[in-house]
Design an enzyme around this catalytic site. Sequence first.
Site, PDB file in Angstrom:
ATOM      1  N   GLU A   1      39.847  13.429  12.823  1.00  0.00           N
ATOM      2  CA  GLU A   1      38.620  13.714  13.595  1.00  0.00           C
ATOM      3  C   GLU A   1      37.484  13.161  12.764  1.00  0.00           C
ATOM      4  O   GLU A   1      37.124  13.759  11.744  1.00  0.00           O
ATOM      5  CB  GLU A   1      38.422  15.234  13.728  1.00  0.00           C
TER       6      GLU A   1
ATOM      7  N   CYS B   1      29.171  16.069  14.224  1.00  0.00           N
ATOM      8  CA  CYS B   1      29.859  14.811  14.559  1.00  0.00           C
ATOM      9  C   CYS B   1      29.530  14.384  15.982  1.00  0.00           C
ATOM     10  O   CYS B   1      29.298  13.223  16.247  1.00  0.00           O
ATOM     11  CB  CYS B   1      31.353  14.979  14.361  1.00  0.00           C
TER      12      CYS B   1
HETATM   13  P1  NAD Z   1      34.008  12.996   3.832  1.00  0.00           P
HETATM   14  O1  NAD Z   1      34.913  12.048   4.505  1.00  0.00           O
HETATM   15  O2  NAD Z   1      33.199  12.527   2.702  1.00  0.00           O
HETATM   16  O3  NAD Z   1      34.840  14.247   3.265  1.00  0.00           O
HETATM   17  C1  NAD Z   1      35.648  15.036   4.085  1.00  0.00           C
HETATM   18  C2  NAD Z   1      36.727  15.687   3.237  1.00  0.00           C
HETATM   19  O4  NAD Z   1      37.590  14.690   2.705  1.00  0.00           O
HETATM   20  C3  NAD Z   1      36.215  16.485   2.051  1.00  0.00           C
HETATM   21  O5  NAD Z   1      36.974  17.665   1.938  1.00  0.00           O
HETATM   22  C4  NAD Z   1      36.498  15.548   0.889  1.00  0.00           C
HETATM   23  O6  NAD Z   1      36.659  16.228  -0.350  1.00  0.00           O
HETATM   24  C5  NAD Z   1      37.799  14.919   1.327  1.00  0.00           C
HETATM   25  N1  NAD Z   1      38.118  13.638   0.686  1.00  0.00           N
HETATM   26  C6  NAD Z   1      37.295  12.775   0.048  1.00  0.00           C
HETATM   27  N2  NAD Z   1      37.981  11.678  -0.386  1.00  0.00           N
HETATM   28  C7  NAD Z   1      39.266  11.854   0.021  1.00  0.00           C
HETATM   29  C8  NAD Z   1      40.448  11.059  -0.087  1.00  0.00           C
HETATM   30  N3  NAD Z   1      40.455   9.868  -0.689  1.00  0.00           N
HETATM   31  N4  NAD Z   1      41.585  11.544   0.473  1.00  0.00           N
HETATM   32  C9  NAD Z   1      41.596  12.729   1.124  1.00  0.00           C
HETATM   33  N5  NAD Z   1      40.514  13.521   1.234  1.00  0.00           N
HETATM   34  C10 NAD Z   1      39.364  13.089   0.692  1.00  0.00           C
HETATM   35  O7  NAD Z   1      33.119  13.609   5.003  1.00  0.00           O
HETATM   36  P2  NAD Z   1      31.850  14.576   4.854  1.00  0.00           P
HETATM   37  O8  NAD Z   1      30.722  13.761   4.336  1.00  0.00           O
HETATM   38  O9  NAD Z   1      32.275  15.807   4.139  1.00  0.00           O
HETATM   39  O10 NAD Z   1      31.575  14.982   6.369  1.00  0.00           O
HETATM   40  C11 NAD Z   1      30.735  14.288   7.222  1.00  0.00           C
HETATM   41  C12 NAD Z   1      31.534  13.440   8.186  1.00  0.00           C
HETATM   42  O11 NAD Z   1      32.474  14.244   8.905  1.00  0.00           O
HETATM   43  C13 NAD Z   1      30.665  12.806   9.261  1.00  0.00           C
HETATM   44  O12 NAD Z   1      31.042  11.453   9.444  1.00  0.00           O
HETATM   45  C14 NAD Z   1      30.990  13.615  10.524  1.00  0.00           C
HETATM   46  O13 NAD Z   1      30.751  12.943  11.711  1.00  0.00           O
HETATM   47  C15 NAD Z   1      32.423  13.930  10.292  1.00  0.00           C
HETATM   48  N6  NAD Z   1      32.843  15.068  11.109  1.00  0.00           N
HETATM   49  C16 NAD Z   1      33.687  14.860  12.161  1.00  0.00           C
HETATM   50  C17 NAD Z   1      34.054  15.913  12.990  1.00  0.00           C
HETATM   51  C18 NAD Z   1      34.971  15.700  14.153  1.00  0.00           C
HETATM   52  O14 NAD Z   1      35.533  16.676  14.637  1.00  0.00           O
HETATM   53  N7  NAD Z   1      35.150  14.489  14.634  1.00  0.00           N
HETATM   54  C19 NAD Z   1      33.564  17.191  12.734  1.00  0.00           C
HETATM   55  C20 NAD Z   1      32.711  17.374  11.651  1.00  0.00           C
HETATM   56  C21 NAD Z   1      32.354  16.302  10.842  1.00  0.00           C
END
Ligand code: NAD
Length: 472
Positions: A243, A277
């Site tokens: 997502e 999002c």
């Molecule tokens: P991010 O991708 O930076 O981090 C998300 C998670 O991934 C965190 O827990 C982080 O620690 C982890 N992570 C980081 N590097 C990783 C790796 N290499 N492997 C596995 N996990 C790793 O996202 P963010 O900045 O925390 O959140 C914002 C983003 O999330 C925005 O783009 C937003 O649109 C999206 N979002 C999407 C939805 C949806 O349902 N589509 C909902 C909420 C947020």
Amino acid sequence: MSEGQFYHLIDGKLETSEDSFPVINPATEEPFATCPKATKAQLDQAVAAARRAQKQWRKTSFAERREVIERFAAKLQESADILAPILTREQGKPLAEARVEIMRSGVSAREICSVEIKPELMKEDAKGRIELHYRPLGVIGGITPWNVPIVLAAPKLASALYAGNAFILKPSPYTPLTTLKMGELIKDIFPPGLVSIIAGGDEFGQWMTEHPGIDKISFTGSVPTGKKVVESGARSMKRITLELGGNDAAIVLSDADPKEIAPRVFAAAFALSGQVCMAIKRLYVHESIYEDMVGEMTKIAEKAKFGEGFEEGVQYGPIQNKMQYDKVLGILEDTKNLPDVRITTGGHALNRKGYFVAPTIVADIKEGTRLVDEEPFGPVLPILSFKDVDDVVERANNSRFGLGGSVWTKDIDKGSEIAGQLEAGVVWVNHHIGLSREFPFGGAKESGMGRQGHAIGVKSDMEPQVVVLPAK
Ligand code: NAD
């Protein structure tokens, strides 16, 4: 102030780690608590416990699982007074909204368990029968972002467990504390090891995606990280649901009434200060009502109350972290340098401590700019003008994102027809945002892979198995 101690939940026990990191309140820019930072060995421990616990759990019926998940949902909602203030402190959102998030999370968990998963009879004749079953996958790893940590974690947990799996959850290092506290509160609801909740840095997420003992990753976060999850999950052929981000377009047709719809459009664009999002991130308005719509949106933005989540009457909080705050301010600077663009209100940081950006409306802007093409994830909305419906559909679809979209019109049939042309996982007419796990939620194009919620989502936490039986 100190929020006390926080622990991982591993194999049914509360655990800490030698290493830790500070958690910052985005409204004050000050660290207010310390979070334990888990090691790889702790992940191994959780995976071993999960594999053991799942062997028994997979034998339970859907009704038994539903009963346990119901207790989880009830405990979550009963604990709103404990969880909501922690969420406000680490995330920045208004306290009332933090409470709504906790209550909504319980509802989501129940929605997941309301679906029926049954074997399907595919064929039956003189030679025998062919049945389609759905079997649990084993261990599912959930990884969540920092905007709505509990509302995303609860349905992931419910879906994994309802499907007969064990679950290991890792929250974002920016907002780990509410999730850890939730683990402490729900510890005794599940058999030891069935649910582990562990905080760590980004590397902990990567370890999960590489771990051979985890069968699926259910990830919510940004597009670049989602791509990394796919890459490293491929080595062990993990099942993956993603997502990801969005750049949702809302299209306002000429028959819409700007005064009437502007409050709802504003709420859907500025929810959680734009850090949702599926918030409206590009607003397309027919040229005949363009100025009226810009005027209405500007009036609402000027009255919106931004502030610390515990302040009386506050509607919108800060940007959650410094990196995101700097990104939003950078996009604003680039926008100000564009010729002929009108910033009708906002356009700057708020003059106070904390990562606050003034609610900003940008008119007369076009595609090909960062504000329109990227996902800014802040309280800044570009409003674009259009003449022709076919043209605006093409412009709305001309994005690598495809999470949500909306059409605003008095003509519902026309709205429905245009909805069908938008390349997005969910499209509303006269509405935008609203997450129900009764429908399969997810994105088209780079906004994701797979769906969560509904039978489609639960089945994606399972492996289809065909059983071919001879006639008796
Ligand atoms: P991010 O991708 O930076 O981090 C998300 C998670 O991934 C965190 O827990 C982080 O620690 C982890 N992570 C980081 N590097 C990783 C790796 N290499 N492997 C596995 N996990 C790793 O996202 P963010 O900045 O925390 O959140 C914002 C983003 O999330 C925005 O783009 C937003 O649109 C999206 N979002 C999407 C939805 C949806 O349902 N589509 C909902 C909420 C947020």
